[in-house]
Write a protein that holds these residues in place. Sequence first.
Motif, short mmCIF file in Angstrom:
data_model
loop_
_atom_site.label_atom_id
_atom_site.label_comp_id
_atom_site.label_asym_id
_atom_site.label_seq_id
_atom_site.Cartn_x
_atom_site.Cartn_y
_atom_site.Cartn_z
N MET A 61 0.81 -1.21 0.00
CA MET A 61 0.00 0.00 0.00
C MET A 61 0.84 1.26 0.00
SD MET A 61 -3.23 -0.67 2.50
CE MET A 61 -3.80 1.02 2.21
N PHE A 62 1.99 1.23 0.64
CA PHE A 62 2.79 2.44 0.78
C PHE A 62 4.03 2.43 -0.12
CE2 PHE A 62 0.15 2.19 4.53
CZ PHE A 62 -0.35 3.49 4.58
N SER A 63 4.06 1.49 -1.05
CA SER A 63 5.13 1.50 -2.04
C SER A 63 4.85 2.59 -3.06
CB SER A 63 5.20 0.14 -2.74
OG SER A 63 6.04 0.22 -3.89
N LEU A 64 5.89 3.32 -3.45
CA LEU A 64 5.75 4.37 -4.46
C LEU A 64 6.14 3.89 -5.84
CD1 LEU A 64 7.06 7.37 -2.36
CD2 LEU A 64 4.75 7.09 -3.26
N ALA A 65 6.40 2.59 -5.98
CA ALA A 65 6.69 2.04 -7.30
C ALA A 65 5.41 2.01 -8.13
CB ALA A 65 7.27 0.63 -7.16
N GLU A 66 5.54 2.25 -9.43
CA GLU A 66 4.37 2.20 -10.31
C GLU A 66 3.84 0.77 -10.39
OE1 GLU A 66 3.40 2.60 -15.04
OE2 GLU A 66 4.80 4.06 -14.17
N LYS A 67 2.54 0.62 -10.28
CA LYS A 67 1.90 -0.69 -10.33
C LYS A 67 1.06 -0.81 -11.59
CE LYS A 67 1.83 -0.74 -5.32
NZ LYS A 67 1.00 -0.61 -4.12
N PRO A 68 0.92 -2.02 -12.11
CA PRO A 68 0.15 -2.21 -13.35
C PRO A 68 -1.35 -2.30 -13.08
CG PRO A 68 1.11 -4.30 -12.67
CD PRO A 68 1.58 -3.27 -11.67
N PHE A 69 -2.12 -1.42 -13.73
CA PHE A 69 -3.57 -1.44 -13.58
C PHE A 69 -4.28 -1.51 -14.93
CE2 PHE A 69 -2.36 0.95 -9.63
CZ PHE A 69 -2.76 -0.02 -8.72
N ASP A 70 -3.53 -1.82 -15.98
CA ASP A 70 -4.15 -1.84 -17.31
C ASP A 70 -5.26 -2.88 -17.43
OD1 ASP A 70 -2.71 0.23 -18.39
OD2 ASP A 70 -1.13 -1.04 -19.21
N HIS A 71 -5.22 -3.91 -16.60
CA HIS A 71 -6.26 -4.94 -16.66
C HIS A 71 -7.64 -4.37 -16.35
CE1 HIS A 71 -5.14 -4.69 -12.40
NE2 HIS A 71 -6.34 -5.16 -12.12
N LEU A 72 -7.69 -3.26 -15.64
CA LEU A 72 -8.98 -2.67 -15.28
C LEU A 72 -9.73 -2.15 -16.51
CD1 LEU A 72 -7.99 -0.65 -12.06
CD2 LEU A 72 -9.14 -2.87 -12.17
N LYS A 73 -9.00 -1.82 -17.57
CA LYS A 73 -9.63 -1.23 -18.75
C LYS A 73 -10.60 -2.19 -19.43
CE LYS A 73 -5.64 0.15 -20.49
NZ LYS A 73 -4.66 0.81 -21.38
N ALA A 74 -10.48 -3.46 -19.12
CA ALA A 74 -11.38 -4.44 -19.74
C ALA A 74 -12.37 -5.04 -18.75
CB ALA A 74 -10.58 -5.57 -20.39
N GLY A 75 -12.34 -4.56 -17.49
CA GLY A 75 -13.13 -5.28 -16.50
C GLY A 75 -13.97 -4.46 -15.55
N LEU A 76 -14.07 -3.14 -15.72
CA LEU A 76 -14.87 -2.35 -14.79
C LEU A 76 -16.21 -1.98 -15.41
CD1 LEU A 76 -12.40 0.12 -13.04
CD2 LEU A 76 -13.11 -2.18 -12.36
N GLU A 77 -17.26 -2.31 -14.71
CA GLU A 77 -18.61 -2.00 -15.17
C GLU A 77 -18.84 -0.49 -15.20
OE1 GLU A 77 -23.22 -2.39 -13.59
OE2 GLU A 77 -21.65 -3.64 -12.68
N GLY A 78 -19.22 0.03 -16.36
CA GLY A 78 -19.55 1.44 -16.48
C GLY A 78 -18.39 2.35 -16.83
N PHE A 79 -17.16 1.83 -16.82
CA PHE A 79 -15.98 2.64 -17.13
C PHE A 79 -15.40 2.20 -18.47
CE2 PHE A 79 -16.33 2.98 -12.58
CZ PHE A 79 -15.91 4.25 -12.28
N SER A 80 -15.17 3.17 -19.33
CA SER A 80 -14.59 2.86 -20.64
C SER A 80 -13.07 2.78 -20.53
CB SER A 80 -14.96 3.94 -21.65
OG SER A 80 -14.33 5.17 -21.32
N ALA A 81 -12.47 2.11 -21.52
CA ALA A 81 -11.01 2.03 -21.57
C ALA A 81 -10.40 3.42 -21.72
CB ALA A 81 -10.57 1.13 -22.73
N ALA A 82 -11.08 4.30 -22.47
CA ALA A 82 -10.58 5.66 -22.67
C ALA A 82 -10.54 6.43 -21.35
CB ALA A 82 -11.44 6.40 -23.69
#
Length: 256
Positions: A61-82
């Motif tokens: 939670m407190f790491s400042l390293a960039e984490k990968p969240f690209d998987h969310l672009k295909a899996g969140l209800e109501g949110f577009s990839a854009a």
Amino acid sequence: MTFPIDETALEAPLSRRKFLKWSALAGAGALASSSFIGRALGRGTPAARPSTGVLATSAAMFSLAEKPFDHLKAGLEGFSAAQLEQHLGLYRNYVAQVAKSAARLDELQAAAQWDAMRDVFLKQSYAINGALLHDWYFSALGGSQRAPGPLASERITRDFGDFARFEASLKAAGAAMRGWVVTGVSLSDGKLRHYGMDAHDVGVPLGVFPILALDVYEHAYMIDFGTRRASYLDAFWRNLDWAVIESRLRAAAAQR
């Protein structure tokens, strides 16, 4: 909060770079007392060490390293990839700014440029908070657990009365604030509360272990929802991963 600690560094003076990093992290406002700090203050040795899972949750939670969240672009209800790509771009930018600020502070200290140094310190805190808040936001979305776990159910009922009141109060805070809502456990009394922030560095609560971060800046929803913030708040709520929230509550419990 439990940071991964290089114990060899405790035997010698901290490097300036490490001191700046730890000092800026304190400004994030989500500091939690580790068992190490508790012993230093004379509170005694805790009865049991936090589990590996709890320690891993806190460290991540407190790491400042960039984490990968690209998987969310295909899996969140109501949110577009854009929408998500634009939002993720802001998160990545904050992570990059954090890395650049440390080097710039070294340069300014060497040149004794105190006014400029002050400006960079403020920008550093803003960037650190921006990176952490967005991390907490994205990492609690998606997943498969759409109902609260046992600890979340217990704490929500205890501190809000019932689940419906918790949801309503979170959305009300989201409608009221300009920047963020952080739901967290107060380390002073152990209660779960919502805290409103008008910016990354305005309204930041100290002594709070974060459980949930809700971004209500327009950039979080304008592409998909326009000015309909209430619809965005509903979509955010539907996509919460309660397994993540449960693990954060357990990590918060280990700090007290």
